[in-house]
Design an enzyme around this catalytic site. Structure first.
Site, mmCIF file in Angstrom:
data_model
loop_
_atom_site.group_PDB
_atom_site.id
_atom_site.type_symbol
_atom_site.label_atom_id
_atom_site.label_comp_id
_atom_site.label_asym_id
_atom_site.label_seq_id
_atom_site.Cartn_x
_atom_site.Cartn_y
_atom_site.Cartn_z
ATOM 1 N N HIS A 134 46.986 48.518 27.986
ATOM 2 C CA HIS A 134 46.587 48.233 29.373
ATOM 3 C C HIS A 134 47.822 47.826 30.171
ATOM 4 O O HIS A 134 48.021 46.671 30.517
ATOM 5 C CB HIS A 134 45.529 47.135 29.411
ATOM 6 C CG HIS A 134 44.830 47.014 30.719
ATOM 7 N ND1 HIS A 134 43.485 46.758 30.823
ATOM 8 C CD2 HIS A 134 45.273 47.116 31.996
ATOM 9 C CE1 HIS A 134 43.132 46.705 32.095
ATOM 10 N NE2 HIS A 134 44.220 46.912 32.822
ATOM 11 N N HIS A 136 50.171 48.204 33.506
ATOM 12 C CA HIS A 136 50.487 48.602 34.876
ATOM 13 C C HIS A 136 52.011 48.728 34.933
ATOM 14 O O HIS A 136 52.710 47.715 34.853
ATOM 15 C CB HIS A 136 50.030 47.542 35.879
ATOM 16 C CG HIS A 136 48.546 47.345 35.940
ATOM 17 N ND1 HIS A 136 47.791 47.724 37.039
ATOM 18 C CD2 HIS A 136 47.673 46.797 35.064
ATOM 19 C CE1 HIS A 136 46.521 47.408 36.827
ATOM 20 N NE2 HIS A 136 46.430 46.846 35.624
ATOM 21 N N LYS A 217 42.259 57.246 33.627
ATOM 22 C CA LYS A 217 41.783 55.913 33.977
ATOM 23 C C LYS A 217 40.800 56.005 35.133
ATOM 24 O O LYS A 217 41.096 56.571 36.177
ATOM 25 C CB LYS A 217 42.957 55.018 34.377
ATOM 26 C CG LYS A 217 42.542 53.641 34.897
ATOM 27 C CD LYS A 217 41.845 52.809 33.817
ATOM 28 C CE LYS A 217 41.361 51.471 34.369
ATOM 29 N NZ LYS A 217 42.448 50.601 34.825
ATOM 30 N N HIS A 219 38.900 53.576 37.719
ATOM 31 C CA HIS A 219 39.033 52.216 38.238
ATOM 32 C C HIS A 219 38.193 52.068 39.497
ATOM 33 O O HIS A 219 38.197 52.937 40.370
ATOM 34 C CB HIS A 219 40.499 51.904 38.542
ATOM 35 C CG HIS A 219 40.768 50.439 38.715
ATOM 36 N ND1 HIS A 219 40.318 49.728 39.806
ATOM 37 C CD2 HIS A 219 41.441 49.545 37.931
ATOM 38 C CE1 HIS A 219 40.703 48.467 39.696
ATOM 39 N NE2 HIS A 219 41.380 48.326 38.563
ATOM 40 N N HIS A 246 37.512 50.753 34.214
ATOM 41 C CA HIS A 246 37.304 49.456 34.863
ATOM 42 C C HIS A 246 36.123 49.691 35.796
ATOM 43 O O HIS A 246 36.235 50.421 36.776
ATOM 44 C CB HIS A 246 38.591 49.076 35.616
ATOM 45 C CG HIS A 246 38.471 47.902 36.533
ATOM 46 N ND1 HIS A 246 39.432 46.922 36.606
ATOM 47 C CD2 HIS A 246 37.544 47.551 37.453
ATOM 48 C CE1 HIS A 246 39.101 46.033 37.525
ATOM 49 N NE2 HIS A 246 37.952 46.401 38.051
ATOM 50 N N HIS A 272 39.065 45.101 29.705
ATOM 51 C CA HIS A 272 38.588 43.726 29.958
ATOM 52 C C HIS A 272 37.059 43.668 30.007
ATOM 53 O O HIS A 272 36.446 43.388 31.033
ATOM 54 C CB HIS A 272 39.209 43.114 31.216
ATOM 55 C CG HIS A 272 39.449 44.043 32.347
ATOM 56 N ND1 HIS A 272 38.445 44.734 32.981
ATOM 57 C CD2 HIS A 272 40.596 44.398 32.963
ATOM 58 C CE1 HIS A 272 38.962 45.469 33.936
ATOM 59 N NE2 HIS A 272 40.255 45.290 33.947
ATOM 60 N N HIS A 320 44.320 42.521 43.480
ATOM 61 C CA HIS A 320 43.399 43.510 44.045
ATOM 62 C C HIS A 320 43.402 43.515 45.566
ATOM 63 O O HIS A 320 42.451 43.969 46.190
ATOM 64 C CB HIS A 320 41.999 43.312 43.465
ATOM 65 C CG HIS A 320 41.941 43.697 42.020
ATOM 66 N ND1 HIS A 320 41.878 45.007 41.601
ATOM 67 C CD2 HIS A 320 42.024 42.949 40.889
ATOM 68 C CE1 HIS A 320 41.892 45.045 40.284
ATOM 69 N NE2 HIS A 320 41.988 43.816 39.834
ATOM 70 N N ASP A 360 47.262 43.897 30.512
ATOM 71 C CA ASP A 360 47.021 43.982 31.961
ATOM 72 C C ASP A 360 48.265 43.489 32.696
ATOM 73 O O ASP A 360 48.206 42.657 33.592
ATOM 74 C CB ASP A 360 45.788 43.183 32.365
ATOM 75 C CG ASP A 360 45.112 43.725 33.623
ATOM 76 O OD1 ASP A 360 45.704 44.596 34.285
ATOM 77 O OD2 ASP A 360 44.005 43.276 33.946
#
Length: 571
Positions: A134, A136, A217, A219, A246, A272, A320, A360
């Site tokens: 995970h 980024h 992915k 999201h 996600h 998560h 976010h 993450d």
């Protein structure tokens, strides 16, 4: 027959069968299950020691000998906790057994010769390099941070400090896929990139897989609707790639039941899975009971402590792109942070319902703490819940071998199986890429001594380069020769899809690293998650958020103190 005390033997050759070792400053204790070396025939390097010409070193040519031998190492892996010599050849694990000179020694399975380098494993623990699924890719400096923590494979997406990458693990589109595959050539890390799976038509997803993505992915920040889920999984099935998801925190396009229905029984990796990192509020956690769902956690909630809730709100607002002046954004953030589900997550990990742990990175998680947080969780659960079935509690206090195997699988073999790279990495097994980490037991899980990539030392805790010996202060982590020049490209892998490999992306993009295609991602299921395959029926009370698994209420107290923490990081 000459005899030697256990203590003297352990001090000379490392622990043997029946000996016990504490992991760092945790309450976890392991017991050596088997010793592959032969008493009286052990090999050790140094002045007056065994590995010398005509003694433990043979006269054989390099083709008949290993390139490197790690002597008398204590292997800790999902399949066992054993003492052995480890032979490496051609960048891969060639043998696990007894090293030496077969011309004069019995039982030799690893031939040492003039072409063999030695790494002393006496008193050291050896594990497979960690796998963080995970990531980024917000900044390239993450890669060195992860490597120095014992992680040797990173899977995720991103393009740098772009707003989309702050929030989502996505490398979108063929142009960025090519550029990022070119960029990661510079780093001693196995890397696989995820494309963007949020689309209702297959073509724009498929072109990313063909450009090099090892998976996709989904999201919520890009819109994880049932239509997008179905489309993305259809492409994954057609290309043998994995999907990470996600889910929809706000339940805008449906509740968790709608998302499960959109899976249609197809394999998917849920990020998560507890929900603090995002996903259907408040009950995304229930997907851990589905046979086709491969659930993971990210490390900011590992383990549940008195500080967990407070730090999460601020992290969430930043990651976010939320505005604290907007009431709806505050409500969105608060809906994700629930002490009851975070506490339940601890227990679900201990019972093997959650199968993986990842970071993450810089998007609510800490890239250098996957391994630390995993073992802190194991310690907390051992302290609060006692021994797991299968771990004895004898007059000597017992050991925690099964619990240790369960937890190490969460960042090694299970993420490898999930993302189709277990044929290359994820465990210490013959034929696999020699990504190995050596630890002193007192520093296990916190500060590795050596990190090997493809059979060569890529990083180490190294003293002053101008000193007369290697150990004087300042000792800190420094890149080694496997991190430099052409050796870097030969020591690390770039994972791509089978479609990309067939399309010759390596030559088209000018890549020098070895490319390896992922495989078997669509047939893996929860039952394949090693030591972590429990499929409970989970319910969450919509008002109290209490979690019940197979009729058992899951509750635990937050930790107020943890091992593997400040005492290791004073300097």
């Amino acid at each position: 027959m000459v005899k030697i005390s256990r203590q003297a033997y352990a001090e000379m050759f490392g622990p043997t069968t029946g000996d016990r070792v504490r992991l760092a400053d945790t309450g976890l204790v392991i017991e050596v299950e088997k010793d592959f070396t032969i008493y009286g025939e052990e090999v050790k390097f140094g002045g007056g020691k065994v590995i010398r010409d005509g003694m433990g070193q043979s006269q054989r040519m390099a083709k008949d000998c290993v390139d490197t031998v790690i002597t008398n190492a204590l292997i800790v892996d999902h399949w066992g906790i054993v003492k052995a010599d480890i032979g490496l050849k051609g960048g891969r694990i060639a043998a696990i057994g007894k090293a030496g000179n077969p011309d004069i020694q019995p039982g030799v399975t690893i031939v040492v010769g003039p072409g063999t380098e030695v790494i002393a494993g006496e008193g050291m623990i050896v594990t497979a390099g960690g796998i963080d699924t995970h990531i980024h890719f917000i900044c390239p400096q993450q890669i060195e941070e992860a490597l120095m923590s014992g992680v040797t494979t990173m899977i995720g997406g991103g393009t740098g400090p772009a707003t989309g990458t702050f929030a989502t693990t996505v490398t979108p589109g063929p142009w960025y896929m090519e550029r990022m595959l070119q960029a990661i050539e510079a780093y001693p890390m196995n890397i696989g990139l995820l494309g963007k799976g949020n689309a209702s038509q297959q073509a724009p997803i498929l072109e990313q897989v063909e450009a090099g993505a090892i998976g996709l992915k989904l999201h919520e920040d890009w819109g994880t609707t049932p239509a997008a889920i179905d489309t993305c999984l259809s492409v994954a099935d057609a290309t043998d790639t994995q999907v990470a998801i996600h889910t929809d925190t706000l339940n805008e396009a449906g509740f968790v039941e709608a998302t499960i229905a959109a899976f249609k029984g197809r394999t998917i990796h849920t990020y998560h899975t507890e929900g603090a990192g995002g996903g259907h509020a408040p009950d995304i956690i229930k997907v851990c009971g589905e046979a086709n769902v491969l659930p993971s956690s990210t490390n900011p909630t590992r383990p549940y402590t008195v500080n967990t809730l407070d730090e999460h709100l601020d992290m969430l607002m930043v990651c976010h792109h939320l505005d604290p002046a907007i009431a709806e954004d505050i409500a969105f953030a608060e809906s994700r942070i629930r002490r009851e589900t975070i506490a339940a997550e601890d227990i679900l990990h201990d019972l093997g319902a959650f199968s993986m742990i990842s970071s993450d990175s810089q998007a609510m998680g800490r890239v250098g703490e996957v391994i630390i947080r995993t073992w802190q969780t194991a310690h907390k659960m051992a302290a609060q819940r006692g021994k797991l079935p299968g771990d004895p509690n004898d007059a000597r206090g017992g050991h925690d071998n099964f619990r240790v195997k369960r937890y190490i699988a969460k960042y090694t073999i299970n993420p490898a199986l999930t993302h189709g790279i277990a044929h290359e990495v994820g465990s210490i097994e013959v034929g696999k890429w020699a990504d190995l980490v050596l630890w002193r037991p007192a520093c296990f899980g916190v500060k590795p001594s050596l990190i090997l990539k493809g059979g060569m030392i890529a990083a180490a805790a190294m003293g002053d380069p101008n000193a007369s010996i290697p150990t004087p202060q300042p000792v800190h982590y420094r890149p080694m020769f496997a991190s430099a020049g052409g050796a870097l490209h030969k020591s690390s892998l770039t994972f791509v899809s089978q479609a990309a490999l067939a399309a010759n992306v390596g030559e088209r993009y000018g890549l020098a690293k070895t490319l390896s295609a992922v495989r078997g991602t669509r047939t893996v299921s929860k039952r394949d998650m090693v030591h972590n395959d429990w499929q409970p029926h989970v319910t969450v009370d919509p008002e109290t958020y209490q979690v019940v698994a197979d009729g058992q209420l899951l509750m635990c107290d937050p930790a107020t103190e943890l091992p593997m923490a400040q005492r290791y990081f004073l300097f």
